[in-house]
Design a protein around this motif. Structure first.
Motif, PDB file in Angstrom:
ATOM      1  N   VAL A  34       2.768  23.147-113.090  1.00 39.69           N
ATOM      2  CA  VAL A  34       4.022  23.374-113.811  1.00 39.69           C
ATOM      3  C   VAL A  34       3.742  23.055-115.277  1.00 39.69           C
ATOM      4  O   VAL A  34       3.325  21.941-115.599  1.00 39.69           O
ATOM      5  N   ALA A  35       3.933  24.046-116.139  1.00 42.19           N
ATOM      6  CA  ALA A  35       3.673  23.880-117.576  1.00 42.19           C
ATOM      7  C   ALA A  35       2.261  23.354-117.824  1.00 42.19           C
ATOM      8  O   ALA A  35       2.039  22.448-118.633  1.00 42.19           O
ATOM      9  N   GLY A  36       1.282  23.930-117.099  1.00 43.17           N
ATOM     10  CA  GLY A  36      -0.117  23.636-117.362  1.00 43.17           C
ATOM     11  C   GLY A  36      -0.688  22.397-116.720  1.00 43.17           C
ATOM     12  O   GLY A  36      -1.869  22.100-116.923  1.00 43.17           O
ATOM     13  N   ASP A  41      -0.999  15.494-110.849  1.00 45.94           N
ATOM     14  CA  ASP A  41      -1.403  14.831-112.089  1.00 45.94           C
ATOM     15  C   ASP A  41      -0.204  14.328-112.875  1.00 45.94           C
ATOM     16  O   ASP A  41      -0.288  13.286-113.540  1.00 45.94           O
ATOM     17  N   ARG A  42       0.902  15.047-112.802  1.00 47.60           N
ATOM     18  CA  ARG A  42       2.104  14.551-113.481  1.00 47.60           C
ATOM     19  C   ARG A  42       2.511  13.204-112.904  1.00 47.60           C
ATOM     20  O   ARG A  42       2.859  12.268-113.636  1.00 47.60           O
ATOM     21  N   GLY A  43       2.489  13.081-111.581  1.00 45.11           N
ATOM     22  CA  GLY A  43       2.837  11.809-110.961  1.00 45.11           C
ATOM     23  C   GLY A  43       1.828  10.716-111.275  1.00 45.11           C
ATOM     24  O   GLY A  43       2.195   9.576-111.602  1.00 45.11           O
ATOM     25  N   ALA A 229       9.477  28.585-112.796  1.00 50.23           N
ATOM     26  CA  ALA A 229       9.899  28.951-114.155  1.00 50.23           C
ATOM     27  C   ALA A 229      11.006  28.045-114.685  1.00 50.23           C
ATOM     28  O   ALA A 229      10.907  27.549-115.818  1.00 50.23           O
ATOM     29  N   PRO A 230      12.098  27.779-113.920  1.00 52.53           N
ATOM     30  CA  PRO A 230      13.097  26.833-114.417  1.00 52.53           C
ATOM     31  C   PRO A 230      12.522  25.444-114.680  1.00 52.53           C
ATOM     32  O   PRO A 230      12.932  24.775-115.634  1.00 52.53           O
ATOM     33  N   ALA A 231      11.574  25.012-113.847  1.00 49.77           N
ATOM     34  CA  ALA A 231      10.947  23.710-114.057  1.00 49.77           C
ATOM     35  C   ALA A 231      10.171  23.689-115.370  1.00 49.77           C
ATOM     36  O   ALA A 231      10.246  22.722-116.140  1.00 49.77           O
ATOM     37  N   GLN A 237      11.993  22.103-122.815  1.00 50.93           N
ATOM     38  CA  GLN A 237      13.211  21.672-123.520  1.00 50.93           C
ATOM     39  C   GLN A 237      13.201  20.175-123.777  1.00 50.93           C
ATOM     40  O   GLN A 237      13.587  19.716-124.850  1.00 50.93           O
ATOM     41  N   MET A 238      12.757  19.396-122.783  1.00 53.29           N
ATOM     42  CA  MET A 238      12.697  17.945-122.970  1.00 53.29           C
ATOM     43  C   MET A 238      11.675  17.564-124.029  1.00 53.29           C
ATOM     44  O   MET A 238      11.918  16.701-124.867  1.00 53.29           O
ATOM     45  N   LEU A 239      10.521  18.214-124.004  1.00 52.25           N
ATOM     46  CA  LEU A 239       9.474  17.870-124.964  1.00 52.25           C
ATOM     47  C   LEU A 239       9.850  18.296-126.377  1.00 52.25           C
ATOM     48  O   LEU A 239       9.528  17.620-127.354  1.00 52.25           O
TER      49      LEU A 239
END
Length: 241
Positions: A34-36, A41-43, A229-231, A237-239
């Protein structure tokens, strides 16, 4: 117990990801990007930011891919709990991994959801809020209006002291955000058979020892391919915000 001593985490990464098919026919859900960046890894990055030095990651579906993915990761240090022979669900997976998790409280993190912090990291806030004397479990919670990808209502309602009850359709319900601190003593005598952490949520509610912490930032779950895509939009948007 001092919250700063909670430096171990269990990462639940063994699920089949059925709703993410056909993507998960060739890639385990935690390795979907998600977004690269992969969900896993995000967790793991969130755990590093919170000072977690060791993470136990359980595997079942396409396990070799996850094992290879984390092999060269130094921080946090990764140990694998192998569930190839039997998928144990959330609680069974934690119980099987208890010898690797130690005797003190530890974090539990779902590998298929994540959030973007806004201010102080939420896992740091969770650790600071932990209280051995009153809590068996402390759950990170999200409001419906700060979630992307969630369908349905909330899971829990919270009182002034932070204690939780099942929502059962009550207004103001909060979503379990897939992160918690757990006292391993709640699993005393339990076997690593397939069963859900919901069993222990309910036991802690009955004992008055299930607590919650509303998160800050934005929580994201990616349940189906069309939610990628929504994720990604929510992350951007947050970044940018």
């Amino acid at each position: 117990m001092n919250s700063g001593t909670i430096t171990t985490a269990m990462v639940l990464a063994a699920g089949l990801g059925k709703r993410m098919r056909p993507l998960t026919e060739r890639v385990p859900k935690p390795l979907i990007k998600v977004a690269g960046k992969t969900l896993l890894d995000r967790g793991l990055d969130l755990l590093v930011e919170a000072g977690v030095g060791k993470a136990v990651v359980n595997v079942h579906h396409l396990p070799e891919q996850i094992i290879a993915h984390v092999r060269d990761r130094d921080c946090p240090a990764i140990e694998i709990s192998d569930e190839r022979n039997q998928l144990l669900d959330s609680a069974g997976g934690v119980i099987k991994a208890l010898p690797m998790l130690g005797s003190g409280p530890f974090l539990v993190l779902n590998a298929d959801t994540f959030w973007v912090d806004d201010g102080q990291p939420n896992l740091e806030r969770l650790r600071l809020a932990w209280n051995d004397s009153t809590m068996d479990m402390l759950l990170l919670l999200a409001r419906l209006d700060q979630a992307t990808g969630h369908h349905g209502g909330g899971d829990f309602v919270i009182d002034e002291s932070g204690r939780l009850r099942r929502a059962r359709g009550k207004p103001g319900a909060l979503i379990y955000a897939g992160a918690a601190i757990v006292n391993p003593g709640i699993f005393a005598g339990a076997r690593p058979d397939p069963h859900s952490l919901n069993v222990y949520f309910d036991e802690a509610i009955d004992a008055g020892r299930l607590f919650g912490l509303p998160m800050s930032g934005h929580w994201i779950t990616v349940g189906t391919p069309d939610m990628i895509a929504p994720a990604e939009n929510a992350v951007l948007q947050m970044l940018e915000g």
